[in-house]
Write a protein that holds these residues in place. Structure first.
Motif, PDB file in Angstrom:
ATOM      1  N   UNK A 172      87.062  -0.467 -54.115  1.00 38.98           N
ATOM      2  CA  UNK A 172      88.226  -0.007 -54.859  1.00 38.98           C
ATOM      3  C   UNK A 172      87.940   1.274 -55.617  1.00 38.98           C
ATOM      4  N   UNK A 173      86.755   1.370 -56.220  1.00 39.03           N
ATOM      5  CA  UNK A 173      86.381   2.605 -56.904  1.00 39.03           C
ATOM      6  C   UNK A 173      86.255   3.767 -55.936  1.00 39.03           C
ATOM      7  N   UNK A 174      85.657   3.522 -54.766  1.00 34.59           N
ATOM      8  CA  UNK A 174      85.525   4.578 -53.769  1.00 34.59           C
ATOM      9  C   UNK A 174      86.885   5.010 -53.235  1.00 34.59           C
ATOM     10  N   UNK A 175      87.787   4.057 -53.042  1.00 30.36           N
ATOM     11  CA  UNK A 175      89.125   4.392 -52.557  1.00 30.36           C
ATOM     12  C   UNK A 175      89.864   5.277 -53.556  1.00 30.36           C
ATOM     13  N   UNK A 185      81.345  14.470 -57.074  1.00 29.90           N
ATOM     14  CA  UNK A 185      80.141  13.781 -56.618  1.00 29.90           C
ATOM     15  C   UNK A 185      79.974  12.553 -57.512  1.00 29.90           C
ATOM     16  N   UNK A 186      80.279  11.381 -56.973  1.00 30.32           N
ATOM     17  CA  UNK A 186      80.344  10.156 -57.774  1.00 30.32           C
ATOM     18  C   UNK A 186      79.215   9.208 -57.393  1.00 30.32           C
ATOM     19  N   UNK A 187      78.575   8.614 -58.402  1.00 32.68           N
ATOM     20  CA  UNK A 187      77.517   7.642 -58.164  1.00 32.68           C
ATOM     21  C   UNK A 187      77.481   6.666 -59.325  1.00 32.68           C
ATOM     22  N   UNK A 188      76.995   5.464 -59.050  1.00 36.06           N
ATOM     23  CA  UNK A 188      76.821   4.472 -60.108  1.00 36.06           C
ATOM     24  C   UNK A 188      77.504   3.153 -59.790  1.00 36.06           C
ATOM     25  N   UNK A 189      76.999   2.105 -60.439  1.00 33.04           N
ATOM     26  CA  UNK A 189      77.580   0.769 -60.298  1.00 33.04           C
ATOM     27  C   UNK A 189      78.748   0.548 -61.244  1.00 33.04           C
ATOM     28  N   UNK A 231      82.376  11.734 -66.374  1.00 31.93           N
ATOM     29  CA  UNK A 231      82.507  10.300 -66.084  1.00 31.93           C
ATOM     30  C   UNK A 231      83.594  10.116 -65.030  1.00 31.93           C
ATOM     31  N   UNK A 232      83.316   9.286 -64.056  1.00 27.29           N
ATOM     32  CA  UNK A 232      84.255   9.080 -62.956  1.00 27.29           C
ATOM     33  C   UNK A 232      85.397   8.165 -63.402  1.00 27.29           C
ATOM     34  N   UNK A 233      86.436   8.764 -63.965  1.00 31.46           N
ATOM     35  CA  UNK A 233      87.581   7.990 -64.436  1.00 31.46           C
ATOM     36  C   UNK A 233      88.206   7.185 -63.312  1.00 31.46           C
ATOM     37  N   UNK A 234      88.459   7.837 -62.171  1.00 30.81           N
ATOM     38  CA  UNK A 234      89.158   7.140 -61.089  1.00 30.81           C
ATOM     39  C   UNK A 234      88.272   6.092 -60.426  1.00 30.81           C
ATOM     40  N   UNK A 235      86.981   6.330 -60.372  1.00 28.26           N
ATOM     41  CA  UNK A 235      86.080   5.303 -59.863  1.00 28.26           C
ATOM     42  C   UNK A 235      86.094   4.060 -60.734  1.00 28.26           C
ATOM     43  N   UNK A 236      86.147   4.268 -62.058  1.00 28.18           N
ATOM     44  CA  UNK A 236      86.210   3.141 -62.988  1.00 28.18           C
ATOM     45  C   UNK A 236      87.529   2.389 -62.856  1.00 28.18           C
ATOM     46  N   UNK A 237      88.632   3.133 -62.863  1.00 26.64           N
ATOM     47  CA  UNK A 237      89.949   2.478 -62.799  1.00 26.64           C
ATOM     48  C   UNK A 237      90.167   1.797 -61.451  1.00 26.64           C
TER      49      UNK A 237
END
Length: 292
Positions: A172-175, A185-189, A231-237
């Motif tokens: 979901x975060x990747x989508x 460039x996004x990375x992290x759990x 911070x990857x806002x969209x990856x978190x949401x």
């Protein structure tokens, strides 16, 4: 004088025929040696009767239908933490830097979530990026959160469904990144951890416990994601939405569709998880196809 009567043959254990015994199971009556007997409320039962009784006893299940166990070790949570630490250690060794491990690490370059690279065929990035971290602090914060919430979620959902929720949160975060942060460039759990925040909130509501502390924590973290650069806002949401929906599918959907047996309820939950996973993959594929 009467001839001496022959003595009856000695009893032998039903499971160990070379062992004479004067004992027997008080349930089935078969002779048994001390090794094959277990204390019971009345007398002693042989191991075969104990096993048969255990099979016939209905297992205690959690609210999600998982088998409850007080002594269950959260192997999935510990394995995920170990895998994240291992991947981080590899990037540190490649970059020769504990804090700037993203520079000079071929693994980091190959796995980091970069939408144009995913569109070009590097699909493994949508999962692999969730095991990369920008520096030691990033890793420690995510692993601490995973350790705190993951163990309880694994106990309630069971190992398979817990792992499914974790991976769906990553997807979901990747989508969301593929759709809304295409040059990042996004990375992290963090996406998966946000998904677990949503999951434990749903579990608390299902168990009729107060979810306010988790709602406040989620609110604070979302505010930080909005406020701080890098911070990857969209990856978190995206992870938060995916993990929340996945857990709703396990904890609430069976009752909503009136699945009347535990088996049907678990089936409905697995169907919901599969549907969400395919939906996330479809979004990733469509977003990648739309990239120039």
């Amino acid at each position: 004088m009467n001839p001496q009567q022959p003595s009856p043959p000695a009893q032998v254990c039903a499971r160990h025929t070379d062992r004479p015994t004067g004992l027997s199971c008080t349930r089935c009556g078969r002779p048994a040696c001390p090794e094959c007997l277990r204390p019971a409320s009345v007398g002693q039962h042989c191991v075969d009767c104990v096993r048969a009784d255990q099979r016939s006893t209905q297992k205690v299940r959690t609210a999600s239908g998982a088998v409850a166990s007080r002594n269950s070790v959260p192997f999935v949570t510990y394995s995920l933490i170990a895998l994240n630490v291992l991947v981080y250690a590899i990037t540190v060794a490649q970059s020769r830097s504990l804090m700037a491990n993203e520079g000079g690490s071929s693994l980091f370059v190959d796995w980091v979530m970069y939408p144009p690279a995913v569109a070009a065929g590097d699909w493994f990035r949508v999962i692999g990026s969730g095991f990369l971290h920008y520096g030691l602090i990033h890793l420690l914060l995510n692993m601490f959160a995973l350790y705190i919430v993951g163990r309880d979620i694994e106990m309630v959902l069971g190992r398979v469904r817990y792992l499914a929720v974790y991976l769906i949160s990553l997807l979901g975060g990747s989508a969301a990144v593929m759709l809304l942060a295409q040059n990042s460039l996004t990375a992290g759990a963090s996406g998966a951890v946000y998904g677990l925040f949503g999951a434990i909130t749903v579990i608390l509501i299902r168990l009729r416990q107060n979810p306010n502390s988790m709602l406040i924590l989620i609110g604070i973290n979302v505010f930080i994601s909005f406020s701080l650069p890098g911070i990857s806002l969209w990856g978190h949401l995206g992870g938060l939405a995916a993990g929340t929906l996945a857990t709703l599918g396990i904890m609430f959907l069976p009752a909503w569709v009136r699945a009347r047996t535990p088996e049907r309820a678990r089936l409905v939950g697995f169907i919901a998880l599969a549907a969400l996973g395919f939906a996330a993959l479809a979004v990733i594929a469509l977003a990648g196809a739309a990239l120039p």
